[in-house]
Design a protein around this motif. Structure first.
Motif, PDB file in Angstrom:
ATOM      1  N   THR A  36      11.611   7.889   5.664  1.00 28.21           N
ATOM      2  CA  THR A  36      11.016   7.791   4.327  1.00 28.21           C
ATOM      3  C   THR A  36       9.509   8.068   4.362  1.00 28.21           C
ATOM      4  O   THR A  36       8.936   8.600   3.421  1.00 28.21           O
ATOM      5  N   CYS A  37       8.860   7.679   5.455  1.00 30.98           N
ATOM      6  CA  CYS A  37       7.393   7.824   5.574  1.00 30.98           C
ATOM      7  C   CYS A  37       7.016   9.302   5.489  1.00 30.98           C
ATOM      8  O   CYS A  37       7.571  10.143   6.178  1.00 30.98           O
ATOM      9  N   THR A  38       6.023   9.581   4.628  1.00 33.77           N
ATOM     10  CA  THR A  38       5.562  10.963   4.475  1.00 33.77           C
ATOM     11  C   THR A  38       4.297  11.223   5.294  1.00 33.77           C
ATOM     12  O   THR A  38       3.755  12.312   5.270  1.00 33.77           O
ATOM     13  N   GLY A  39       3.790  10.181   5.941  1.00 34.88           N
ATOM     14  CA  GLY A  39       2.555  10.343   6.711  1.00 34.88           C
ATOM     15  C   GLY A  39       1.333  10.519   5.828  1.00 34.88           C
ATOM     16  O   GLY A  39       0.309  11.042   6.249  1.00 34.88           O
ATOM     17  N   CYS A  40       1.413  10.018   4.584  1.00 29.99           N
ATOM     18  CA  CYS A  40       0.327  10.244   3.619  1.00 29.99           C
ATOM     19  C   CYS A  40      -0.948   9.500   3.998  1.00 29.99           C
ATOM     20  O   CYS A  40      -2.036   9.875   3.592  1.00 29.99           O
ATOM     21  N   GLY A  41      -0.823   8.397   4.734  1.00 27.90           N
ATOM     22  CA  GLY A  41      -2.005   7.687   5.216  1.00 27.90           C
ATOM     23  C   GLY A  41      -2.547   6.631   4.266  1.00 27.90           C
ATOM     24  O   GLY A  41      -3.554   5.998   4.564  1.00 27.90           O
ATOM     25  N   ALA A  42      -1.878   6.392   3.146  1.00 33.18           N
ATOM     26  CA  ALA A  42      -2.394   5.424   2.170  1.00 33.18           C
ATOM     27  C   ALA A  42      -2.471   4.008   2.747  1.00 33.18           C
ATOM     28  O   ALA A  42      -3.321   3.215   2.358  1.00 33.18           O
ATOM     29  N   CYS A  43      -1.591   3.701   3.690  1.00 32.19           N
ATOM     30  CA  CYS A  43      -1.561   2.348   4.261  1.00 32.19           C
ATOM     31  C   CYS A  43      -2.693   2.124   5.269  1.00 32.19           C
ATOM     32  O   CYS A  43      -3.090   0.990   5.510  1.00 32.19           O
ATOM     33  N   VAL A  44      -3.199   3.197   5.853  1.00 28.59           N
ATOM     34  CA  VAL A  44      -4.143   3.071   6.973  1.00 28.59           C
ATOM     35  C   VAL A  44      -5.374   2.219   6.641  1.00 28.59           C
ATOM     36  O   VAL A  44      -5.648   1.231   7.321  1.00 28.59           O
ATOM     37  N   GLN A  63       8.349  -3.279   9.193  1.00 27.24           N
ATOM     38  CA  GLN A  63       9.368  -2.346   9.690  1.00 27.24           C
ATOM     39  C   GLN A  63       9.170  -1.025   8.962  1.00 27.24           C
ATOM     40  O   GLN A  63       9.251  -0.988   7.746  1.00 27.24           O
ATOM     41  N   LEU A  64       8.917   0.047   9.709  1.00 28.13           N
ATOM     42  CA  LEU A  64       8.677   1.339   9.078  1.00 28.13           C
ATOM     43  C   LEU A  64       9.923   2.205   9.158  1.00 28.13           C
ATOM     44  O   LEU A  64      10.513   2.373  10.220  1.00 28.13           O
ATOM     45  N   ASP A  65      10.315   2.731   8.004  1.00 27.11           N
ATOM     46  CA  ASP A  65      11.411   3.696   7.989  1.00 27.11           C
ATOM     47  C   ASP A  65      10.790   5.090   8.167  1.00 27.11           C
ATOM     48  O   ASP A  65      10.206   5.645   7.241  1.00 27.11           O
ATOM     49  N   ALA A 125       0.823  -1.226   0.000  1.00 27.41           N
ATOM     50  CA  ALA A 125       0.000   0.000   0.000  1.00 27.41           C
ATOM     51  C   ALA A 125       0.851   1.268   0.000  1.00 27.41           C
ATOM     52  O   ALA A 125       0.401   2.323  -0.429  1.00 27.41           O
ATOM     53  N   CYS A 126       2.093   1.183   0.451  1.00 24.88           N
ATOM     54  CA  CYS A 126       2.902   2.386   0.640  1.00 24.88           C
ATOM     55  C   CYS A 126       3.551   2.839  -0.674  1.00 24.88           C
ATOM     56  O   CYS A 126       4.354   2.106  -1.246  1.00 24.88           O
ATOM     57  N   PRO A 127       3.224   4.041  -1.131  1.00 25.17           N
ATOM     58  CA  PRO A 127       3.758   4.503  -2.415  1.00 25.17           C
ATOM     59  C   PRO A 127       5.261   4.784  -2.374  1.00 25.17           C
ATOM     60  O   PRO A 127       5.906   4.803  -3.427  1.00 25.17           O
ATOM     61  N   VAL A 128       5.827   5.025  -1.186  1.00 29.31           N
ATOM     62  CA  VAL A 128       7.258   5.358  -1.138  1.00 29.31           C
ATOM     63  C   VAL A 128       8.099   4.223  -0.540  1.00 29.31           C
ATOM     64  O   VAL A 128       9.263   4.412  -0.187  1.00 29.31           O
ATOM     65  N   LYS A 129       7.476   3.040  -0.410  1.00 25.00           N
ATOM     66  CA  LYS A 129       8.181   1.851   0.089  1.00 25.00           C
ATOM     67  C   LYS A 129       8.817   2.063   1.459  1.00 25.00           C
ATOM     68  O   LYS A 129       9.949   1.627   1.725  1.00 25.00           O
ATOM     69  N   ALA A 130       8.089   2.755   2.337  1.00 22.89           N
ATOM     70  CA  ALA A 130       8.625   2.996   3.673  1.00 22.89           C
ATOM     71  C   ALA A 130       8.435   1.781   4.583  1.00 22.89           C
ATOM     72  O   ALA A 130       9.066   1.676   5.629  1.00 22.89           O
ATOM     73  N   ILE A 131       7.515   0.872   4.191  1.00 25.87           N
ATOM     74  CA  ILE A 131       7.262  -0.310   5.018  1.00 25.87           C
ATOM     75  C   ILE A 131       7.928  -1.522   4.369  1.00 25.87           C
ATOM     76  O   ILE A 131       7.738  -1.772   3.181  1.00 25.87           O
ATOM     77  N   GLN A 132       8.715  -2.233   5.149  1.00 27.59           N
ATOM     78  CA  GLN A 132       9.415  -3.398   4.614  1.00 27.59           C
ATOM     79  C   GLN A 132       9.206  -4.595   5.527  1.00 27.59           C
ATOM     80  O   GLN A 132       8.968  -4.436   6.722  1.00 27.59           O
ATOM     81  N   PHE A 168      -1.792   4.011  12.523  1.00 29.71           N
ATOM     82  CA  PHE A 168      -2.279   5.337  12.905  1.00 29.71           C
ATOM     83  C   PHE A 168      -1.321   6.378  12.343  1.00 29.71           C
ATOM     84  O   PHE A 168      -0.128   6.112  12.197  1.00 29.71           O
ATOM     85  N   ILE A 169      -1.857   7.558  12.012  1.00 26.87           N
ATOM     86  CA  ILE A 169      -0.977   8.654  11.584  1.00 26.87           C
ATOM     87  C   ILE A 169      -1.040   9.728  12.663  1.00 26.87           C
ATOM     88  O   ILE A 169      -2.134  10.145  13.063  1.00 26.87           O
ATOM     89  N   VAL A 170       0.123  10.147  13.133  1.00 25.97           N
ATOM     90  CA  VAL A 170       0.153  11.258  14.097  1.00 25.97           C
ATOM     91  C   VAL A 170       0.786  12.465  13.419  1.00 25.97           C
ATOM     92  O   VAL A 170       1.758  12.345  12.680  1.00 25.97           O
TER      93      VAL A 170
END
Ligand code: FAD
Ligand code: SF4
Ligand code: SF4
Lengths: 161, 365
Positions: free
Chosen positions: A67-75, A62-64, A45-52, A84-86
């Motif tokens: 790299t994570c932009t907090g876009c919320g696409a994975c939620v 594992q979240l980097d 789901a993550c467009p920037v491949k922050a989750i591996q 959750f996005i904070v």
């Protein structure tokens, strides 16, 4: 302990919390998925491949944080509703934004006041709904963002409409 | 009347549908029967997003996966016949079986059968467990998600496996109050993300507890719980009474195996797989060479693994009639690799162990 009660303790939570310096930069995901279950929709789901996942589907995500932009696409893609996005960089002093999946009815509206609940479902405070995203692509999992006291951001994990 | 088919698939859940789709796509004339009114098996009540692998439908709701499989079935309709409301009721000698629909009994002669009958729900012994208002979790799900009927107003859930956790969540979604979830073990059995989901909506989880009795005269009015020690013995003076009008039992499933016994397949008891299962090899072939198995009937697992097992059984059953096929081989290889990754890790340990035991036993006979 999470495995006895279903509630993540603050000790267990520590490894998945972003550092203060990252929080100050703006929205970021917190993935509260602490068991090696066979599940991986968050990764794709993550467009920037922050989750591996290191060695395969049964690894924990594992979240980097950098790299994570907090876009919320994975939620809304997470079947565990564990992401959750904070956003600590909110323009109201003392407040922060918290986004989460919401699959109950009625779906709250923007500006509506709801009860913010902790991990045990206990009332923490009243909170204002800042945003609701519920497009057809989310397939009935709405993503609700609420405005909460910044110092309670790690305690609040649910809402009651 | 009688029917003739190359491959006869019994059960239209994720396993049976996948087996029938693969067999007919490879080119075999296939007949699929299911005893319910709607294809999809367990999937038609699974309104939640599935966990699993995203290259095999995870993150998608079970009901949507059922629709996708049904579409593939339709697309294969030139070779695949589907009979709903039709139960397979018996196997005879000479590759014949009996099927019963609402108005007819027919004989089916086949060259290979794939039995994907799924599972039945376990019950639990406690005082008054025959009161109206005590249901299995599958029954509750069918009432709620297929027929739109709330089973009660205040429900107590027993069992913290994924089914207990997920059905609790679906009850909350339907507007039913879940007054608690009881688990005999000290730890939660299902995935912790599912447990946290209901916990933060205020459902108490009573681990190391059991249900002693249901209260009420003509229907459920409450339940008495108590704490249990490491040997599951009730701890005196720890009783607590909970008010509820419904008790939902999610205490496991047992493979539905009557047909295998009739077909004289050798059975083996493997606790990790839910009880008695037909012995089968890695091609999903039982000790009766004309009978294959897939899905929960081969050992209680998940829809994702049921679909993969179904694909293997469909491909190998095709080959048992038409001879070796590189296309079938590729399907089997791909499914095996996916199964291996899905069953890796600590949550797959019991299943791995159970599966290995079946393969070992089949090698020994
Ligand atoms: C609450 C719940 C949540 C779940 N969540 C997940 C999840 O998130 N991810 C996941 O991967 N899995 C999940 N599962 C598991 C999954 O649903 C099952 O493992 C899967 O459906 C098994 O597939 P199957 O085809 O073997 O059996 P079933 O789906 O049970 O289908 C068997 C079919 O055979 C029919 N049948 C039986 N006997 C006969 C007969 N004699 N003649 C004709 N028809 C017959 C039945 O009516 C049924 O339609 C969940 C299960 C439950 C109960
Ligand atoms: S919030 Fe966006 S960037 Fe961060 S992990 Fe999720 S999908 Fe990726
Ligand atoms: S999708 Fe959700 S439940 Fe599945 S692995 Fe990712 S975070 Fe965990």
């Amino acid at each position: 302990m999470l495995k006895n009660t279903g509630i993540i303790t603050s000790e267990e939570l520590k490894p998945v919390l972003p550092a203060q310096t990252r929080l100050e930069k703006g929205p970021v995901a917190i993935i509260e998925c602490l068991q090696d279950i066979p599940c991986d929709p968050c990764v794709s789901a993550c467009p920037v491949k922050a989750i591996q996942m290191q060695s395969g589907i049964t690894d924990r995500p594992q979240l980097d944080f950098e790299t994570c932009t907090g876009c919320g696409a994975c939620v809304p893609k997470c079947p565990g509703l564990a992401i959750f996005i904070v956003n600590m960089k909110h323009n109201v002093p003392g407040k922060a934004l918290l986004s989460m999946s919401y699959e109950l009815l009625p779906v709250p509206a923007k500006d509506q006041e709801v009860d913010a609940l902790d991990r045990a479902g206990k009332f923490v405070c009243k909170a204002k709904v800042a945003r609701v995203i519920n497009p057809p692509a989310y397939d009935r999992t709405a993503v609700v963002t609420i405005e909460v006291p910044a110092d309670r951001i790690n305690d609040i994990r649910a809402i009651k409409v | 009347m009688s029917r003739n088919t190359e491959i006869f698939v019994i059960g239209g859940g994720p396993a049976g549908l996948s087996a029938a789709i693969v067999a007919s796509q490879l080119g075999a004339r296939t007949l699929l029967v299911d005893d319910s009114a709607r294809l999809g098996g367990q999937l038609i009540k699974q309104t939640h997003r599935f966990f699993g692998s995203s290259n095999r439908d995870a993150g998608i709701r079970g009901i949507t996966i059922a629709e996708m499989l049904c579409k593939e079935v339709k697309d294969a309709s030139d070779r695949l016949t589907v009979l709903e409301n039709t139960a397979a009721v018996g196997f005879y000698a000479n590759k014949e079986a009996g099927i019963l629909s609402q108005d007819a009994y027919e004989r089916v002669s086949y060259q290979a059968a794939i039995v994907c009958t799924g599972a039945t729900e376990n019950s639990l012994t406690f005082e008054n467990n025959d009161l109206p208002g005590i249901y299995g979790a599958g029954g509750v799900q069918t009432l709620m998600n297929v027929h739109g009927i709330k089973p009660g107003r205040r429900i107590l859930m027993v069992g913290s496996g994924n089914i207990g956790l997920i059905v609790s969540y679906q009850l909350l979604q339907a507007g039913v109050e879940v007054v608690g979830l009881v688990e005999g073990m000290p730890t939660i059995g299902g995935y912790l993300v599912h447990a946290s989901k209901i916990r933060r909506l205020g459902v108490p989880i009573y681990t190391s507890h059991t249900i002693l009795k249901a209260l009420g005269e003509t229907g459920v009015e409450g339940a008495v719980l108590c704490r249990v020690d490491e040997r599951f013995q009730p701890v005196p003076n720890t009783e607590l009474t909970i008010e509820c009008d419904c008790i939902c039992l999610a205490v496991g499933l047992t493979p539905l195996i009557d047909l295998f016994q009739q077909a004289q397949c050798r059975m083996v008891h493997v606790g990790e797989l839910g009880g008695l299962v037909p012995l089968h090899d890695s091609a999903m072939r039982t000790t009766n060479p004309d009978v294959f198995v897939a899905g929960d009937a081969s050992g209680i697992e998940e829809a994702t693994t049921a679909m993969l097992g179904g694909r293997i059984a469909g491909a190998r059953a095709y080959e048992s009639i038409h001879g070796k096929s590189p296309k079938a081989e590729a399907i089997v290889e791909e499914a095996r690799e996916e199964l291996r990754t899905l069953r890796s890790g600590s949550t797959g340990e019991r299943i791995r162990w159970g599966r290995e035991r079946v393969l070992k036993e089949v090698g020994a006979c």
